[in-house]
Each structure stands twice: as C-alpha cells, then as structure tokens.
Write a protein that holds these residues in place. Structure first.
Motif, PDB file in Angstrom:
ATOM      1  N   LYS A  48       0.853  -1.186   0.000  1.00 23.35           N
ATOM      2  CA  LYS A  48       0.000   0.000   0.000  1.00 23.35           C
ATOM      3  C   LYS A  48       0.892   1.241   0.000  1.00 23.35           C
ATOM      4  CE  LYS A  48      -1.902  -1.266   3.859  1.00 23.35           C
ATOM      5  NZ  LYS A  48      -2.710  -1.220   5.088  1.00 23.35           N
ATOM      6  N   PRO A  49       0.642   2.226  -0.804  1.00 26.80           N
ATOM      7  CA  PRO A  49      -0.594   2.543  -1.521  1.00 26.80           C
ATOM      8  C   PRO A  49      -0.642   2.068  -2.972  1.00 26.80           C
ATOM      9  CG  PRO A  49       0.814   4.451  -1.583  1.00 26.80           C
ATOM     10  CD  PRO A  49       1.545   3.388  -0.794  1.00 26.80           C
ATOM     11  N   ASP A  50       0.262   1.221  -3.416  1.00 24.02           N
ATOM     12  CA  ASP A  50       0.236   0.754  -4.804  1.00 24.02           C
ATOM     13  C   ASP A  50      -1.128   0.115  -5.090  1.00 24.02           C
ATOM     14  OD1 ASP A  50       0.522  -0.951  -7.160  1.00 24.02           O
ATOM     15  OD2 ASP A  50       2.679  -0.648  -6.963  1.00 24.02           O
ATOM     16  N   GLN A  51      -1.768   0.615  -6.123  1.00 25.84           N
ATOM     17  CA  GLN A  51      -3.113   0.122  -6.448  1.00 25.84           C
ATOM     18  C   GLN A  51      -3.144  -1.376  -6.719  1.00 25.84           C
ATOM     19  OE1 GLN A  51      -4.734   1.825 -10.033  1.00 25.84           O
ATOM     20  NE2 GLN A  51      -2.798   1.600 -11.132  1.00 25.84           N
ATOM     21  N   ASN A  52      -2.029  -1.951  -7.132  1.00 27.39           N
ATOM     22  CA  ASN A  52      -2.022  -3.370  -7.488  1.00 27.39           C
ATOM     23  C   ASN A  52      -2.323  -4.295  -6.314  1.00 27.39           C
ATOM     24  OD1 ASN A  52      -1.418  -3.461 -10.376  1.00 27.39           O
ATOM     25  ND2 ASN A  52       0.405  -2.339  -9.756  1.00 27.39           N
ATOM     26  N   ILE A  53      -1.935  -3.919  -5.103  1.00 24.37           N
ATOM     27  CA  ILE A  53      -2.236  -4.796  -3.967  1.00 24.37           C
ATOM     28  C   ILE A  53      -3.737  -4.770  -3.654  1.00 24.37           C
ATOM     29  CG2 ILE A  53      -1.765  -3.185  -2.043  1.00 24.37           C
ATOM     30  CD1 ILE A  53      -0.232  -5.727  -0.792  1.00 24.37           C
ATOM     31  N   PHE A  54      -4.379  -3.629  -3.887  1.00 24.38           N
ATOM     32  CA  PHE A  54      -5.824  -3.532  -3.701  1.00 24.38           C
ATOM     33  C   PHE A  54      -6.549  -4.332  -4.787  1.00 24.38           C
ATOM     34  CE2 PHE A  54      -3.994   0.150  -1.691  1.00 24.38           C
ATOM     35  CZ  PHE A  54      -4.705   0.268  -0.512  1.00 24.38           C
ATOM     36  N   LEU A  55      -6.061  -4.213  -6.010  1.00 22.78           N
ATOM     37  CA  LEU A  55      -6.669  -4.950  -7.117  1.00 22.78           C
ATOM     38  C   LEU A  55      -6.467  -6.454  -6.964  1.00 22.78           C
ATOM     39  CD1 LEU A  55      -5.749  -2.511 -10.011  1.00 22.78           C
ATOM     40  CD2 LEU A  55      -7.940  -2.717  -8.785  1.00 22.78           C
ATOM     41  N   GLU A  56      -5.337  -6.863  -6.388  1.00 23.99           N
ATOM     42  CA  GLU A  56      -5.104  -8.287  -6.110  1.00 23.99           C
ATOM     43  C   GLU A  56      -6.112  -8.793  -5.077  1.00 23.99           C
ATOM     44  OE1 GLU A  56      -3.235 -12.088  -6.382  1.00 23.99           O
ATOM     45  OE2 GLU A  56      -3.298 -10.345  -7.706  1.00 23.99           O
ATOM     46  N   LYS A  74      -4.728   5.123   7.765  1.00 23.71           N
ATOM     47  CA  LYS A  74      -3.648   5.941   7.217  1.00 23.71           C
ATOM     48  C   LYS A  74      -4.058   6.534   5.864  1.00 23.71           C
ATOM     49  CE  LYS A  74       0.244   3.784   9.538  1.00 23.71           C
ATOM     50  NZ  LYS A  74      -0.526   3.632  10.708  1.00 23.71           N
ATOM     51  N   LEU A  75      -4.076   7.867   5.809  1.00 31.92           N
ATOM     52  CA  LEU A  75      -4.442   8.545   4.562  1.00 31.92           C
ATOM     53  C   LEU A  75      -3.471   8.217   3.444  1.00 31.92           C
ATOM     54  CD1 LEU A  75      -5.391  12.110   5.857  1.00 31.92           C
ATOM     55  CD2 LEU A  75      -6.941  10.435   4.824  1.00 31.92           C
ATOM     56  N   GLU A  76      -2.164   8.242   3.751  1.00 30.94           N
ATOM     57  CA  GLU A  76      -1.142   8.128   2.714  1.00 30.94           C
ATOM     58  C   GLU A  76      -0.994   6.720   2.136  1.00 30.94           C
ATOM     59  OE1 GLU A  76       0.750   7.487   6.703  1.00 30.94           O
ATOM     60  OE2 GLU A  76      -0.619   8.985   5.903  1.00 30.94           O
ATOM     61  N   THR A  77      -1.494   5.714   2.815  1.00 27.77           N
ATOM     62  CA  THR A  77      -1.398   4.352   2.280  1.00 27.77           C
ATOM     63  C   THR A  77      -2.782   3.763   2.017  1.00 27.77           C
ATOM     64  OG1 THR A  77      -1.218   3.438   4.524  1.00 27.77           O
ATOM     65  CG2 THR A  77       0.843   3.828   3.319  1.00 27.77           C
ATOM     66  N   ASP A  78      -3.608   3.673   3.030  1.00 30.05           N
ATOM     67  CA  ASP A  78      -4.914   3.022   2.912  1.00 30.05           C
ATOM     68  C   ASP A  78      -5.870   3.797   2.006  1.00 30.05           C
ATOM     69  OD1 ASP A  78      -3.967   1.177   4.820  1.00 30.05           O
ATOM     70  OD2 ASP A  78      -4.742   2.384   6.462  1.00 30.05           O
ATOM     71  N   ILE A  79      -6.077   5.055   2.331  1.00 30.28           N
ATOM     72  CA  ILE A  79      -7.069   5.843   1.604  1.00 30.28           C
ATOM     73  C   ILE A  79      -6.562   6.206   0.207  1.00 30.28           C
ATOM     74  CG2 ILE A  79      -8.494   7.921   1.646  1.00 30.28           C
ATOM     75  CD1 ILE A  79      -9.093   5.704   3.856  1.00 30.28           C
ATOM     76  N   LYS A  80      -5.325   6.661   0.110  1.00 28.82           N
ATOM     77  CA  LYS A  80      -4.751   6.991  -1.201  1.00 28.82           C
ATOM     78  C   LYS A  80      -4.759   5.764  -2.106  1.00 28.82           C
ATOM     79  CE  LYS A  80      -0.713   8.858  -3.594  1.00 28.82           C
ATOM     80  NZ  LYS A  80      -0.962   8.032  -4.753  1.00 28.82           N
ATOM     81  N   GLY A  81      -4.356   4.620  -1.594  1.00 28.30           N
ATOM     82  CA  GLY A  81      -4.347   3.393  -2.385  1.00 28.30           C
ATOM     83  C   GLY A  81      -5.734   2.987  -2.846  1.00 28.30           C
ATOM     84  N   GLY A  82      -6.711   3.118  -1.961  1.00 26.32           N
ATOM     85  CA  GLY A  82      -8.092   2.806  -2.325  1.00 26.32           C
ATOM     86  C   GLY A  82      -8.605   3.715  -3.422  1.00 26.32           C
ATOM     87  N   LYS A  83      -8.256   4.990  -3.315  1.00 24.00           N
ATOM     88  CA  LYS A  83      -8.646   5.954  -4.354  1.00 24.00           C
ATOM     89  C   LYS A  83      -7.952   5.634  -5.678  1.00 24.00           C
ATOM     90  CE  LYS A  83     -11.151   9.189  -2.244  1.00 24.00           C
ATOM     91  NZ  LYS A  83     -12.487   9.561  -2.653  1.00 24.00           N
ATOM     92  N   ASP A  84      -6.637   5.367  -5.616  1.00 21.75           N
ATOM     93  CA  ASP A  84      -5.872   5.071  -6.837  1.00 21.75           C
ATOM     94  C   ASP A  84      -6.387   3.804  -7.525  1.00 21.75           C
ATOM     95  OD1 ASP A  84      -4.343   7.310  -6.331  1.00 21.75           O
ATOM     96  OD2 ASP A  84      -2.569   6.188  -5.661  1.00 21.75           O
ATOM     97  N   ALA A  85      -6.852   2.840  -6.733  1.00 21.51           N
ATOM     98  CA  ALA A  85      -7.383   1.590  -7.296  1.00 21.51           C
ATOM     99  C   ALA A  85      -8.826   1.756  -7.774  1.00 21.51           C
ATOM    100  CB  ALA A  85      -7.296   0.471  -6.258  1.00 21.51           C
ATOM    101  N   GLU A  86      -9.373   2.963  -7.581  1.00 21.36           N
ATOM    102  CA  GLU A  86     -10.737   3.270  -7.988  1.00 21.36           C
ATOM    103  C   GLU A  86     -11.767   2.358  -7.332  1.00 21.36           C
ATOM    104  OE1 GLU A  86     -10.927   3.596 -12.264  1.00 21.36           O
ATOM    105  OE2 GLU A  86      -9.397   5.169 -12.293  1.00 21.36           O
ATOM    106  N   LEU A  87     -11.550   2.129  -6.015  1.00 18.84           N
ATOM    107  CA  LEU A  87     -12.533   1.361  -5.257  1.00 18.84           C
ATOM    108  C   LEU A  87     -13.815   2.181  -5.133  1.00 18.84           C
ATOM    109  CD1 LEU A  87     -10.338  -0.152  -2.397  1.00 18.84           C
ATOM    110  CD2 LEU A  87     -10.822  -1.081  -4.673  1.00 18.84           C
ATOM    111  N   GLY A  88     -14.883   1.507  -4.765  1.00 25.02           N
ATOM    112  CA  GLY A  88     -16.179   2.168  -4.667  1.00 25.02           C
ATOM    113  C   GLY A  88     -16.265   3.219  -3.584  1.00 25.02           C
ATOM    114  N   GLY A  89     -15.394   3.170  -2.591  1.00 23.66           N
ATOM    115  CA  GLY A  89     -15.413   4.152  -1.518  1.00 23.66           C
ATOM    116  C   GLY A  89     -14.268   3.934  -0.556  1.00 23.66           C
ATOM    117  N   THR A  90     -14.009   4.948   0.251  1.00 22.82           N
ATOM    118  CA  THR A  90     -12.973   4.864   1.276  1.00 22.82           C
ATOM    119  C   THR A  90     -13.514   5.405   2.595  1.00 22.82           C
ATOM    120  OG1 THR A  90     -12.066   7.018   0.619  1.00 22.82           O
ATOM    121  CG2 THR A  90     -11.034   5.054  -0.332  1.00 22.82           C
TER     122      THR A  90
END
Length: 130
Positions: A48-56, A74-90
């Motif tokens: 995290k925050p790499d979107q690929n771990i969320f997509l995996e 954590k904004l800089e890892t959890d929330i940013k990563g969720g946003k970058d992965a284009e999840l439905g919400g954070t």
C-alpha cells in the motif's frame, strides 16, 4: 442506522510489512478467521498505496474494485491506495482525534463500530449469492 451482518460482506485484510513479522501478528491475534482473504505486502511485489495490492485483493475475492470499500487508518497508504485503485469508496478511521481534516476519504469515522452507518445500502456491495 443501516442493518448489516458479517455474512453479507466479503472482508479482506491488506497489511504492509515483512512477511514473517506480519503473519506472526495475524496468527497471534487469530485474525484469519475474520477475513475472506489476507494479503501481506512482503509476499507480493507491491505494498500500500500501490493500487495493485488492492486490485489483487479484489481478484482474490472475485469482486470488481468499484464494489469494494477500503477502511483504514492511514491517509497516505490506505485511503490513497483505495482511491488510486478506484474502489467504490474509502472510510478513514484516524488514530487520533486531532489529526488533520482531509477531504481525501469519502467518509471519516472515529471508531469501527460506526462503520454500519456509512456502509452503502447497495446490493452491489453485498456478497454475491453462490
């Protein structure tokens, strides 16, 4: 308050850190039984925050990213990563009440017990019937 039950949702855990140390924590706390998938960044080429771990995680849960939400402290890892992965919400749960206000997360709550109040009452986030 929205009514929700654990069996209505798939849950994933994504944690950053060395594989052995993180798995020891997970096992010591007996967390695996609460999650449908667990990803430790030390087992993968991303963290995290790499979107690929969320997509995996989405891939392992067999769901589309847009139907998932990220809940994290954590904004800089959890929330940013969720946003970058284009999840439905954070959903952000800050560790301290005096943390800087941010418009990055979709929701901000003070404790995890408030989560049912912000979970969308949408069938697309519910676990798909087998």
């Amino acid at each position: 308050m929205n009514e929700w039950h654990r069996e209505d949702y798939l849950l994933g855990l994504i944690t950053n850190g060395p594989s052995r140390a993180q798995w020891e924590k997970i096992q010591r706390l007996d967390l695996e039984k609460y999650f449908d998938c667990v990803l430790v960044s030390g087992d993968h080429p991303w963290e995290k925050p790499d979107q690929n771990i969320f997509l995996e995680a989405c891939k392992l849960l067999n769901v589309e990213a847009r139907t998932c939400i990220m809940v994290g402290d954590k904004l800089e890892t959890d929330i940013k990563g969720g946003k970058d992965a284009e999840l439905g919400g954070t959903v952000w749960i800050p560790l301290q009440y005096d943390e800087m206000v941010s418009d990055l997360p979709d929701f901000k709550i003070q404790k995890v017990t408030e989560l049912p109040e912000v979970l969308p009452n949408s069938p697309k986030l519910k676990k798909r019937a087998a």
